[in-house]
Write an enzyme that holds these catalytic residues in place. Structure first.
Site, PDB file in Angstrom:
ATOM      1  N   THR A 128       9.336   8.963  10.134  1.00 14.02           N
ATOM      2  CA  THR A 128       8.298   8.250  10.881  1.00 14.02           C
ATOM      3  C   THR A 128       8.730   6.828  11.261  1.00 14.02           C
ATOM      4  O   THR A 128       8.465   6.365  12.369  1.00 14.02           O
ATOM      5  CB  THR A 128       7.019   8.179  10.014  1.00 14.02           C
ATOM      6  OG1 THR A 128       6.653   9.503   9.655  1.00 14.02           O
ATOM      7  CG2 THR A 128       5.868   7.522  10.748  1.00 14.02           C
ATOM      8  N   GLY A 385       2.884  16.152   5.129  1.00 13.00           N
ATOM      9  CA  GLY A 385       3.640  15.913   6.354  1.00 13.00           C
ATOM     10  C   GLY A 385       4.971  15.227   6.098  1.00 13.00           C
ATOM     11  O   GLY A 385       5.801  15.114   6.996  1.00 13.00           O
ATOM     12  N   LEU A 386       5.200  14.735   4.877  1.00 16.52           N
ATOM     13  CA  LEU A 386       6.488  14.212   4.424  1.00 16.52           C
ATOM     14  C   LEU A 386       7.071  13.097   5.294  1.00 16.52           C
ATOM     15  O   LEU A 386       8.277  12.873   5.293  1.00 16.52           O
ATOM     16  CB  LEU A 386       7.526  15.350   4.340  1.00 16.52           C
ATOM     17  CG  LEU A 386       7.118  16.616   3.580  1.00 16.52           C
ATOM     18  CD1 LEU A 386       8.237  17.634   3.646  1.00 16.52           C
ATOM     19  CD2 LEU A 386       6.800  16.293   2.134  1.00 16.52           C
ATOM     20  N   CYS A 387       6.218  12.387   6.028  1.00 16.64           N
ATOM     21  CA  CYS A 387       6.713  11.272   6.857  1.00 16.64           C
ATOM     22  C   CYS A 387       7.797  11.730   7.823  1.00 16.64           C
ATOM     23  O   CYS A 387       8.757  11.014   8.065  1.00 16.64           O
ATOM     24  CB  CYS A 387       7.268  10.150   5.982  1.00 16.64           C
ATOM     25  SG  CYS A 387       6.076   8.846   5.719  1.00 16.64           S
ATOM     26  N   ASN A 388       7.669  12.945   8.311  1.00 21.83           N
ATOM     27  CA  ASN A 388       8.673  13.445   9.245  1.00 21.83           C
ATOM     28  C   ASN A 388       7.977  14.314  10.298  1.00 21.83           C
ATOM     29  O   ASN A 388       8.041  15.541  10.258  1.00 21.83           O
ATOM     30  CB  ASN A 388       9.740  14.248   8.483  1.00 21.83           C
ATOM     31  CG  ASN A 388      10.976  14.453   9.329  1.00 21.83           C
ATOM     32  OD1 ASN A 388      10.890  14.952  10.451  1.00 21.83           O
ATOM     33  ND2 ASN A 388      12.118  14.057   8.811  1.00 21.83           N
TER      34      ASN A 388
END
Ligand SMILES: *Cc1c(COP(=O)(O)O)cnc(C)c1O
Length: 793
Positions: A128, A385-388
């Protein structure tokens, strides 16, 4: 320090032994979130402590001895860190930043100040923090695949733009550990005079692999890293800048203490920026000197404990292989695969695995459910969402419209509803680090097989709790006990035998009338996060007209009037405020009295105070424990009708026979029987005659539709469905200690469509209060009705 063995099996055994003393915070935990942050060792803390106590470090901006000492230290560590990444100090400079994101922002802001702005390209697998750079760019493009990048790099693609270009991608995806081609930087460096600058985000990659920036012809212009992901401590990041790309920072307009030589401010406005090394131009303000000191210790200790980054890479690769093989081999009884793993067959991967689980009917299992179960087994990993955003959307096949639709339907990172329209909205990520071992992998794999493999699948099994029904036998039920929870999430208060207790639309009188809210956020606290709340014992004292609150292990108590009249008790200055209960904002009144806040803050361990919820009811209400005469009508117009704080349903009913059955199952495995208090029920129903074992009817509640209490004229209740359970069941209500049971056994015996059910939500069927609300009493006979047939009891 003992010699570090080279053989993989011996190395693993060495880490297993070493971490017992070096990582005491791991305890019995299986920590599998190394891509989020790694852990710091005892040796590092000891050394940092000794360094801090043994030296005097001053602010590096002066000529004193302590200041010179600091300057020397910073330059020394800067050089060692460059060497750690294989970068020569003639070719690269290193800028200390707060984290990798701050390093990315420094680059982005420099490009924004270029004349005519800049063009920005980034790979869909970006973190992100890399995606956000596009907001500063004049033009931007997201590359959805490696092939798309390869085509774009080919010189054939016509390009008339004069803008400066920046291309960014991760060396390793923080989502699933996929490694992206390093050759892209080589190709882009060789693309001629209108060359594109490259930013390599190595934050995930360097945590378990050595970075080698020796080959300057092929190395990126900017490299960003998070140091805490390698060493666990300190919380620092860094930006590595190729010296021949450093001119990009010369247009930087901001200056601060540290990045300027002379500033004239009064009649004239003039300044001379520092013109020396890149770090001198970019490190605004005082450097985090003590963190840099810790970094020196961290690099030293890391190599002492683990050998080298090459060794770490080999070890974690071996673990990742075992994990991947173990998980992909898992099958349900009907042969269907248990996991869907997001991995690319054409790429190599770091020790990170992203996946989702499915049941034997091929339906997705909610990640929240997986996390709940993992938490009782003390296994930690990351979900969501795993910052991706790009990587997750591509792997899950989520189109932008779907993501927006899910967003408007309330889906957020970290919410319970993680399966929407039959598709997962996030994934599970397990990531290994230097101190991970084979036993972590084994424990994780047995956890998945214990809870998520369906060994024998009978075709008739449908997605309903109805399946576990026993043959219908007539039996008599009565109310065994009644409990209210005057303060949400705190201990219950037993309704005395013989008391006729009022039941309202929103639940039993005095149930969840108060709650404890965080002083900063206003959010209502729960036992799930604060198990010590189980030790807070509210007591309703109708004689004195007060609610007393005690705390186990302390003689102190506080008390507030049951009355809401603000002028009645001087202590309670009521303040209107909003309180957040499970996402919904509810209007609540906070008690601002210091004694109350201090008492509860000490009891829970976080800054908090008491709040009271205005109740809506009609003023003509009667009944022994009616509170209407005590409370002025104070509800705000426009607020939806509450179930008040009992935010699931008005009343929770459990069946004693089901509890007995559950406890037999727990005891059969050698576990400790669950106390009824952990289920936090309002009504406990029991079969009244002394039944021989086997004659009880556990789980009969699964098919109840309604019940009538206290004979044909008594109130009727309807059952709204099974109560979904979470790991809060594992908090012992006497000691506030957590254990595995009864959640683990329930998860294996009472899981229906991803929901672990125990007890039934209940509400008054007749929701009007003609002539007052009805009452019920401990000992009352209960007649349940099941579907259309009234059972003769
Ligand atoms: C962790 C991570 C980041 C962000 O790092 P911070 O130190 O939290 O700013 C960026 N990119 C990748 C690939 C990461 O793994």
């Amino acid at each position: 320090m003992a010699d570090i063995p080279d053989d993989p099996i011996e190395y693993n055994a060495y880490i297993e032994e070493m971490r017992k003393t070096q990582y005491p915070m791991l305890g019995q935990k299986t920590y599998l979130d190394h891509a989020g942050t790694t852990l710091y060792s005892k040796a590092l803390m000891d050394r940092f402590h000794a360094d801090m106590m043994g030296n005097l470090f001053g602010n590096p901006h002066s000529a004193s001895q302590s200041s010179q000492h600091s300057t020397q230290l910073v330059e020394d560590v800067r050089l060692r860190l460059l060497q750690f990444f294989g970068a020569a100090s003639e070719q690269y400079d290193l800028v200390f930043t707060a984290n990798a994101t701050a390093a990315i922002k420094l680059v982005a802001e420099a490009f924004r100040e270029q004349e005519g702005g800049f063009w920005y390209g980034y790979h869909a697998d970006s973190h992100t923090s890399l995606v956000g750079v596009r907001q500063l760019a004049r033009e931007h493009r997201c590359f959805e695949s490696d092939a798309e990048v390869n085509r774009w790099i080919e010189p054939s693609e016509e390009d008339s733009s004069t803008m400066v270009k920046l291309f960014a991608y991760p060396a390793q995806s923080n989502m699933n550990g996929r490694r992206l081609p390093m050759q892209w930087t080589t190709a882009l460096r060789q693309s001629g005079e209108k060359r594109t600058y490259t930013l390599l985000d190595a934050a995930s990659y360097v945590s378990t692999s050595p970075l080698d920036l020796r080959h300057i012809e092929s190395s990126p212009d900017f490299v960003t890293v998070s140091l805490y992901k390698i060493f666990g401590f300190p919380d620092l990041g860094a930006l590595l800048v190729r010296k021949d790309a450093a001119d990009i920072f010369s247009k930087r307009s901001y200056f601060g203490g540290g990045t300027v030589d002379l500033v004239v401010t009064l009649k004239e406005q003039w300044h001379a920026r520092k013109a020396g090394a890149v770090h001198e131009q970019l490190e605004d303000g005082t450097l985090p000197i003590h963190s840099i000191l810790a970094l020196k210790a961290a690099m030293h200790i890391h190599s002492e404990l683990f050998g080298s980054m090459e060794r770490v890479a080999r070890h974690t690769a071996m673990l990742a292989r075992q994990l991947h093989e173990g998980l992909s081999a898992m099958r349900h009884g009907n042969g269907k695969q248990v996991s869907t793993i997001y991995r690319s067959p054409d790429s190599s991967h770091g020790p990170v695995l992203a996946f989702n689980l499915r049941n034997s009917r091929d339906e997705w299992i909610s990640n929240t459910e997986v996390e709940k179960l993992a938490s009782v087994k003390q296994i930690q990993f990351r979900t969501g969402g795993l910052c991706n955003p790009g990587g997750v959307a591509t792997s899950l096949g989520l189109a932008p419209w779907e993501m927006k639709e899910n967003f408007s339907a309330g889906q957020r990172c970290g919410t319970e509803n993680d399966i929407m329209n039959g598709k997962p909205t996030g994934m599970i990520r397990v990531s290994l680090g230097a101190m991970s071992t084979v036993s972590d992998v084994t424990r994780f794999l047995s956890f998945v097989s214990e809870f998520f493999i369906d060994p024998l699948v009978s075709t008739s099994r449908a997605d309903s709790p109805m399946q576990n029904l026993c043959p219908v036998v007539s039996s008599r039920l009565r109310i065994e006990s009644l409990t209210v929870y005057p303060v949400k999430s705190c201990a219950g208060w037993q309704i005395p035998y013989g008391a006729q207790w009022e039941v309202r639309r929103e639940g039993l009188a005095w149930d969840r009338e108060w709650c404890i809210v965080h002083q900063g956020t206003g959010a209502a606290l729960s036992q799930k996060k604060h198990p010590r709340m189980a030790l807070i014992r509210p007591h309703l004292d109708f004689k004195a007209g007060r609610l007393h609150i005690r705390r186990v292990g302390s003689a102190e108590q506080i008390s507030v009037p049951l009355s809401l009249d603000p002028s009645y008790f001087a202590c309670e200055k009521l303040r209107e405020g909003s309180t957040n209960v499970c996402g919904d904002t509810v209007q609540a009144r906070l008690y601002t009295c210091d004694a109350i806040a201090t008492f509860l803050t000490n009891a829970v361990g976080v800054p908090c105070t008491l709040a009271r919820f205005p109740s809506s009811h009609d003023a003509t209400s009667i009944g022994r424990h009616s509170k209407s005469h005590l409370m002025p009508s104070n509800r705000q117009p426009g607020i939806p009708h509450p179930i008040l704080l009992s935010n699931e349903s008005p009343i929770l009913t459990i069946n004693r026979s089901s509890l007995n059955r559950l406890n037999e199952q727990i005891k059969a495995k050698g576990g400790k029987a669950a106390h009824p208090a952990v289920f936090r029920a309002n009504i406990v129903l029991a079969e009244s005659s002394h039944l021989a074992p086997g004659q009880e009817r556990p789980w009969a509640e699964d098919e109840w539709e309604c019940m009538q209490v206290g004979g044909p004229d008594g109130p009727k209740f309807e059952f709204l469905g099974g109560c979904r359970r979470c790991q809060m069941l594992c908090v012992d209500q006497e000691s506030s200690e957590k254990s595995e049971e009864p959640f683990v056994t329930l998860a294996k015996t009472r899981r229906f469509g991803g929901r672990i059910l125990f007890g039934v939500h209940t509400a008054l069927a007749d929701r009007r209060s003609v002539g007052g609300w009805p009452t019920i009493c401990v000992g009352d006979a209960v007649e349940t009705q099941r579907k259309e047939i009234i059972e003769n009891q």
